[in-house]
Design an enzyme around this catalytic site. Structure first.
Site, PDB file in Angstrom:
ATOM      1  CD  GLU A 183     -32.263  67.286  12.513  1.00 20.86           C
ATOM      2  OE1 GLU A 183     -31.414  66.577  11.941  1.00 20.86           O
ATOM      3  OE2 GLU A 183     -32.790  66.987  13.593  1.00 20.86           O
ATOM      4  CE  LYS A 315     -42.723  63.008  31.173  1.00 22.80           C
ATOM      5  NZ  LYS A 315     -43.465  64.086  31.828  1.00 22.80           N
ATOM      6  CG  ASP A 391     -45.017  64.155  28.588  1.00 19.93           C
ATOM      7  OD1 ASP A 391     -44.015  64.850  28.334  1.00 19.93           O
ATOM      8  OD2 ASP A 391     -45.385  63.895  29.747  1.00 19.93           O
ATOM      9  CG  HIS A 489     -27.596  67.814   7.410  1.00 23.90           C
ATOM     10  ND1 HIS A 489     -28.291  68.298   8.492  1.00 23.90           N
ATOM     11  CD2 HIS A 489     -27.889  66.496   7.326  1.00 23.90           C
ATOM     12  CE1 HIS A 489     -28.975  67.305   9.058  1.00 23.90           C
ATOM     13  NE2 HIS A 489     -28.741  66.198   8.371  1.00 23.90           N
TER      14      HIS A 489
END
Length: 497
Positions: A183, A315, A391, A489
């Protein structure tokens, strides 16, 4: 008798796993073949080259044989060479026919790069359209570190750009933060936030609590028995018994408590434990299994439904992680001078305070958010997780964050803080040992385990995550307040043709 003379007895055996037919054939001085050999369960033994094979009522006959494989020192025997000497095309045909499972390529060939190359060719031939895998690299990578640890059915690796934000002055120490992302603007923005914090005197960060959780679900015959078990767990002497049993599985596991919840006759037991410098899911899982064995020996009518009952919670978004914490609970704050806000961030204290109230607090409440009272904490958490071998899926709960801003020093400066109750990180285990990820941990001076003070490296990594999130929040909110978000951006996050 030579190996060549023995071949008729197991001519069909080349497709079998090496350890499943060599040893039985030569065990207990008896020659066995076929299904009897495959089903034989005696432990593997290392047979030296000088070993003798003595069939019943016969004279000893020397049998040259390489030592059997053990651990990482796998050396192909003459029989193993039967596969390794095949051409790639012959191996591909065996995979396609099902006689050679893809997942066994590495162990059967003992050649990791070749196994990956063959698997890529199998994949290309299996697709119903032309796909060019050349841009997907697979060479110049140590697959021995991945095998049996990080990834299966490997076909290569995906390079992700790695940048650095900083220096960030955190608790008086200058830190450079490695971040892996695709990104545009993310690292540049976080870097700007680090600059603003450092020029204002730095940030302070503290660990409020720590402990990884695992919550199995068990079932009792009825609700009264479920309540009885819950009450039993609250007795200090009973908890001490479980604690000793739990901690017998690891010298780093320290059981802190067990929180219970009942739904009908099901009981959810949320074990919370310190896990040293490891993130700790495997460690706590072993401890929980041992504790459940003890509970079953006391409560014979206890049925274990699952090692994980989603009360952990791992998660997935959940209120329990937001309220009770998981991993490390961290808070980080700083006072940003008005001059820095004006010159570096191009906005004002009043604009930032107003925007934070309207967006991060009220806007998130309107959305019914759980732990999402921030601008983009997940961006920074995920980038650091990828860089340091964490993770990555645990960014779900690790990104729980509330960002607060208020005027300071009579309105001239800005007080900003981030509170993150469930940052789940480790500096050992998982992908932290891979070379690139290990190098990133080394940049942060938290590589590996701290044996003098177990858990301190993971503590520092959690602080760095929170400090980087603070920087990212400050910079993005400033860009929004100044109306610069889309402009930056469009400049940095657009593909160049």
């Amino acid at each position: 008798m030579s190996v060549r003379e023995l071949l008729p007895f197991f001519k069909w055996g080349f497709s079998l796993r090496r350890s499943n037919f060599l040893v039985p054939i030569l065990s207990n001085d008896v020659l066995v073949t076929g299904e009897e050999a495959v089903s034989y369960q005696e432990p593997r033994q290392t047979i030296p080259k000088s070993a003798e094979f003595n069939p019943p009522n016969t004279k000893s006959v020397p049998l040259p044989l390489a030592p059997l494989p053990h651990g990482d020192n796998i050396k192909p025997s003459p029989l193993d060479n039967a596969l390794s000497m095949l051409t790639n095309e012959e191996l591909i045909l065996r995979v396609e026919q099902g006689s050679l499972p893809q997942y066994k390529l590495e162990t059967e060939l003992n050649d990791y790069p070749r196994a990956v190359e063959i698997r890529r060719q199998v994949l290309e031939r299996s697709l119903d359209r032309d796909v060019n895998l050349k841009p997907l690299p697979f060479q110049n990578f140590d697959y021995s570190a991945v095998q049996g640890a990080c990834c299966e059915n490997v076909i290569g690796y995906v390079p992700i750009p790695l940048g650095v934000a900083g220096p960030l002055l955190l608790n008086g120490v200058s830190v450079q933060v490695p971040m892996a992302t695709t990104e545009g603007c993310l690292i540049a923005s976080t870097h700007r936030g680090c600059k603003a914090i450092t020029q204002s005197g730095g940030a302070r960060c503290a660990i409020l609590s720590k402990g990884m959780t695992r919550a199995p679900v068990v079932r009792m015959p009825d609700v009264s028995r479920a309540v009885e078990l819950s009450i039993w767990l609250e007795e200090p002497s009973n908890f001490a018994l479980l604690k000793r049993t739990f901690e017998s599985t690891s010298r780093f596991a320290k059981l802190l408590g067990i929180k219970t919840a009942i739904a009908g006759r099901s009981l959810y037991l949320r074990f919370k434990s310190e896990t040293g410098d490891a993130m700790g899911m495997n460690m706590i899982g072993k401890g929980v299994e041992k504790a459940l064995e003890l509970l079953q020996s006391i409560f014979h009518d206890l049925e274990i439904v699952s090692l994980s009952g989603n009360f952990c919670t791992d998660k997935k978004p959940s209120a329990v992680n937001w309220l009770e914490g998981r991993g490390r609970s961290v808070v980080c704050d700083a006072v940003i001078s008005g001059e820095v806000i004006d010159k570096v961030l191009k906005t004002s204290v009043a604009a930032l305070v107003d925007l934070n109230q309207c967006k991060n607090l009220v806007g998130s409440a309107v959305a019914g958010s759980i732990g999402g009272f921030n601008a983009h904490a997940s961006n920074i958490v995920t980038a650091i997780f990828i860089a340091t071998g964490q993770d990555v899926a645990q960014n779900v709960e690790s990104s729980n964050c509330i960002t607060l801003m208020e005027p300071a020093n009579g309105g001239k400066d800005l007080y900003i803080s981030v509170t993150m109750p469930s940052v789940e990180v480790g500096t050992v285990g998982g992908g932290t040992f891979l070379p690139a990820q290990s190098a990133c941990l080394d940049i942060l001076n938290v590589k590996g385990a701290n044996y003098e003070k177990p858990g301190s490296n993971a503590d520092q990594l959690a602080r760095i995550v929170a400090g980087a999130v603070l920087a990212g929040e400050l910079s993005l909110m400033s860009a929004l307040a100044a109306g610069h978000l889309m402009k930056s951006h469009m400049k940095y996050n657009r593909a160049k043709s």
